[in-house]
Design a protein around this motif. Structure first.
Motif, PDB file in Angstrom:
ATOM      1  N   GLN A 483       0.438  -1.627  -6.652  1.00 37.16           N
ATOM      2  CA  GLN A 483       0.307  -2.190  -7.183  1.00 37.16           C
ATOM      3  C   GLN A 483       1.899  -1.311  -8.125  1.00 37.16           C
ATOM      4  O   GLN A 483       2.123  -0.451  -7.854  1.00 37.16           O
ATOM      5  CB  GLN A 483      -0.840  -1.932  -8.133  1.00 37.16           C
ATOM      6  N   GLY A 484       2.389  -1.930  -8.360  1.00 38.84           N
ATOM      7  CA  GLY A 484       3.826  -1.975  -8.988  1.00 38.84           C
ATOM      8  C   GLY A 484       5.101  -2.079  -8.308  1.00 38.84           C
ATOM      9  O   GLY A 484       5.850  -1.408  -8.586  1.00 38.84           O
ATOM     10  N   GLN A 485       4.858  -1.584  -6.788  1.00 41.30           N
ATOM     11  CA  GLN A 485       5.981  -0.876  -5.836  1.00 41.30           C
ATOM     12  C   GLN A 485       6.931  -1.952  -6.080  1.00 41.30           C
ATOM     13  O   GLN A 485       6.333  -3.560  -6.238  1.00 41.30           O
ATOM     14  CB  GLN A 485       5.655  -0.464  -4.816  1.00 41.30           C
ATOM     15  N   PRO A 486       8.459  -1.838  -5.447  1.00 44.76           N
ATOM     16  CA  PRO A 486       8.841  -3.207  -5.424  1.00 44.76           C
ATOM     17  C   PRO A 486       8.872  -4.222  -3.982  1.00 44.76           C
ATOM     18  O   PRO A 486       8.298  -3.453  -3.522  1.00 44.76           O
ATOM     19  CB  PRO A 486      10.491  -2.299  -5.267  1.00 44.76           C
ATOM     20  N   VAL A 487       8.736  -5.228  -4.090  1.00 37.56           N
ATOM     21  CA  VAL A 487       8.257  -6.059  -2.818  1.00 37.56           C
ATOM     22  C   VAL A 487       9.632  -6.427  -2.369  1.00 37.56           C
ATOM     23  O   VAL A 487      10.960  -5.474  -2.215  1.00 37.56           O
ATOM     24  CB  VAL A 487       8.606  -7.770  -3.658  1.00 37.56           C
ATOM     25  N   GLY A 488       9.164  -6.894  -1.120  1.00 36.36           N
ATOM     26  CA  GLY A 488      10.164  -7.074  -0.246  1.00 36.36           C
ATOM     27  C   GLY A 488       9.846  -5.598   0.850  1.00 36.36           C
ATOM     28  O   GLY A 488      11.079  -5.406   2.253  1.00 36.36           O
TER      29      GLY A 488
END
Length: 654
Positions: A483-488
């Motif tokens: 949750q909340g971590q950068p995507v990709g």
């Protein structure tokens, strides 16, 4: 041969003498309104195999080959009862086609046309007799068997062509642009490049490019391939088409390369064809020869990109694949209305595939006319495969041309989220995990259900897999970390989630493809084309009864502001090859379809069945692909697919 003789010969063959022909079987005259069948044999073959059983109605001298063609004329039912015959499926040489459509003209030289018409059938007959059929037989070849310059009679014979091919002892497909060394390369090439070169050279044959020959293939119970030198393909199961061997060999090479795109680039796909670009020919053929109804959508996929000389030939072939009871002469002269006539008849018969066609009004917006890259497979209008399970409710009535079906209301579109589906599978998964979490929070059951739906899986199977491996609690902890971590990111947490849920491995049953694919690989390889490429989006749909929200991947056919607040429906029970059970549905406004959903099952259990009037306004029009595959042509009109490195090995074809 002088010009005057050639002109008289064609008039006698394609118009006739005016006298009433007698049936070679029953001896009765064949009236002007009756359907005749003309077949041919060789006098030398008849003599070698004993006495002449039937009296020929015509003898055609072929001096260059020291042969005489015997022509037999019968009522068509007498043909079916009396003799073994073999129809020849082929592509007309340009000179013969031009003469056919020009009609009789004074002063026009048809010398070369007559040479082809007389000599090629002799060579084909000899090739069949030398290795295929013992005893007497006859061939049916359209430019000898059909009076081309007698329109009324020709039209009646054309209506019967599907039956002529279906009831034959077998069909011979003559491929003058395929040589024995192409077959040898496909079957036993010294390298993968040689094998793939052979496969693609065969796929490039003009025989695969035509509407008529595609229909003839699907109606042929036993099919034999004849090569350029008039020899028959050996070690070929006549109950399977050549397409099956091409597909199987191609799949083996993909497994060796480990990547379909690498294999496609090896042959210069775009300039040369690969098996999947031929479309689902075998799917239709298997259904037809076993007496099952072919879906309108699948038949359209097969025919819409193939070439025709006359536009109305598309409908002859379409009706030849379907079992609607309609004839081309019963259809409107307007192409759009004629398609709707056929589509409505199929819907009445329980085939709902016209409801899932991308309407012609949306084709321009989709910009999905990559005819060169897609070959003869129409990926932009249906492409969701054959029907696996029928709809629960088949009863249909019509109001002003629109079908009224019993559908299930899923909910109202609340949000639309764009995703860059062209990114690699891990990036897309990271985006989807982050997006779904923002709606479901750490409710693991809801999270699993939504992820499963977006990857064309059944939530129950993923949940069962997690419980069996005792990873349900661990999944909740990983989701909290994500949750909340950068995507990709393809970090260890994303990798763990994918592995635990069975998305990146083969622990879940693969229901969609013959070769093994993980759900992530399936979505990467096929999800884009099924959802019309850049038209795909995530939508959040809200049930009006329980107020729950669900994610659906949808192919948008209109701008986002038009789709927002529209209603989502699905057809109970219905499943196609590439949809989930109860997952096939659509987004509707009052007057038109604005989106298509394929994996929309497993939302809430609220009972929401209702009669739905479906706005069947227009079906996609056929759009022939004239690109000369196997050629070095770089015409700007056809040069859609751009590869930095192309391997051009295809031969020039006339």
């Amino acid at each position: 041969m002088d010009q005057d003789y050639a002109d008289k010969f064609l008039k006698a063959l394609w118009i006739g003498t005016g006298s009433v022909p007698k049936c070679s079987h029953c001896g009765e005259g064949i009236g002007s309104e009756e359907l005749l069948a003309r077949t041919c044999s060789l006098e030398s073959h008849v003599i070698a195999n004993g006495q002449l059983q039937w009296l020929p109605s015509q003898r055609i001298q072929v001096p260059a080959l020291s042969e005489v063609i015997l022509v037999f004329t019968r009522h068509i039912e007498c043909l079916f009862r009396s003799t073994r015959y073999i129809p020849i499926s082929h592509v007309w040489p340009r000179q013969v086609a031009n003469a056919q459509y020009q009609g009789p003209r004074d002063g026009t030289s048809y010398t070369e046309v007559v040479r082809i018409i007389r000599e090629i059938p002799v060579q084909i007959y000899r090739g069949i007799a030398s290795s295929l059929i013992e005893g007497q037989f006859e061939i049916w070849r359209d430019y000898l068997s059909v009076p081309q310059w007698k329109p009324a009679l020709k039209d009646r014979i054309i209506q019967a062509i599907p039956q002529i091919f279906e009831r034959a002892v077998r069909t011979v497909a003559y491929l003058p642009d395929v040589r024995a060394d192409d077959i040898a390369a496909m079957r036993c090439g010294a390298s993968s490049y040689e094998v793939c070169r052979g496969i693609s050279n065969i796929c490039n044959t003009k025989w695969f490019s035509r509407t008529w020959t595609a229909m003839e293939l699907t109606r042929s119970r036993n099919l034999q391939i004849m090569l350029a030198d008039f020899t028959l393909l050996k070690d070929h199961d006549v109950q399977l088409s050549l397409v099956k061997e091409l597909q199987d060999t191609w799949s083996t090479e993909i497994e060796k390369q480990g990547n379909a795109h690498a294999t496609e680039q090896m042959v210069g796909m775009g300039n040369n064809l690969v098996p999947w670009q031929l479309g689902p020919l075998d799917v239709v053929r298997i259904k037809v020869v076993h007496g099952f109804q072919t879906e309108f959508g699948t038949a359209h996929d097969v025919l819409a990109r193939r070439c025709v000389t006359l536009p109305r030939d598309f409908f002859h072939a379409l009706l030849g694949m379907l079992r609607t009871g309609l004839k081309e002469s019963q259809l409107s002269p307007d192409t759009e209305e004629a398609l709707l006539q056929v589509g409505r008849r199929c819907i009445r018969q329980g085939d709902f595939s016209p409801l899932f066609m991308i309407p012609s009004s949306a084709q321009e917006e989709l910009k999905s006319s990559d005819l060169q890259g897609h070959g003869f497979y129409d990926l932009s209008t249906f492409a969701i495969g054959t029907e696996i399970l029928p709809p629960t409710f088949k009863d249909v009535r019509f109001r002003s041309g629109n079908p009224i079906i019993q559908a299930e209301h899923v909910g109202k579109v609340q949000h639309i989220i764009r995703v860059d589906w062209t990114k690699r599978a891990w990036y897309v998964l990271s985006v989807i995990i982050s997006t779904v979490l923002s709606y479901t929070g750490l409710d693991v059951d809801r999270f699993v259900a939504n992820i499963a739906r977006l990857y064309a899986q059944e939530p129950e199977k993923i949940a069962r897999h997690l419980e069996t491996t005792d990873q349900m609690r661990a999944l909740r902890l990983k989701l909290k970390e994500v949750q909340g971590q950068p995507v990709g990111l393809q970090d260890e947490k994303t990798v763990w989630i994918a592995e635990a849920m069975g998305l990146s491995n083969l622990s879940l049953e693969n229901k969609y493809h013959m070769s093994p694919l993980s759900p992530m690989n399936f979505v990467e390889a096929h999800g884009g084309s099924l959802h019309l490429g850049g038209c795909a989006a995530l939508t959040v749909v809200k049930c009006r009864k329980c107020q729950q929200e669900f994610f659906l991947r949808v192919a948008l056919l209109e701008a986002e502001h038009v789709v927002l607040n529209t209603e989502a429906y699905r057809v109970p029970g219905l499943k196609y090859q590439y949809t989930t059970i109860r997952g096939a549905g659509f987004l509707l406004t009052d007057k038109r379809v604005v989106g298509r959903s394929l994996w929309g099952s497993s939302t809430c259990t609220c009972p929401k069945f209702a009669d739905l009037e479906f706005p069947l306004n227009a079906l996609p029009l056929p759009h022939s692909n004239e690109y000369p595959y196997g050629s070095d042509s770089t015409s700007k009109e056809c040069h859609y697919l751009k590869l930095e490195k192309r391997i051009k090995f295809g031969r020039l074809q006339d």
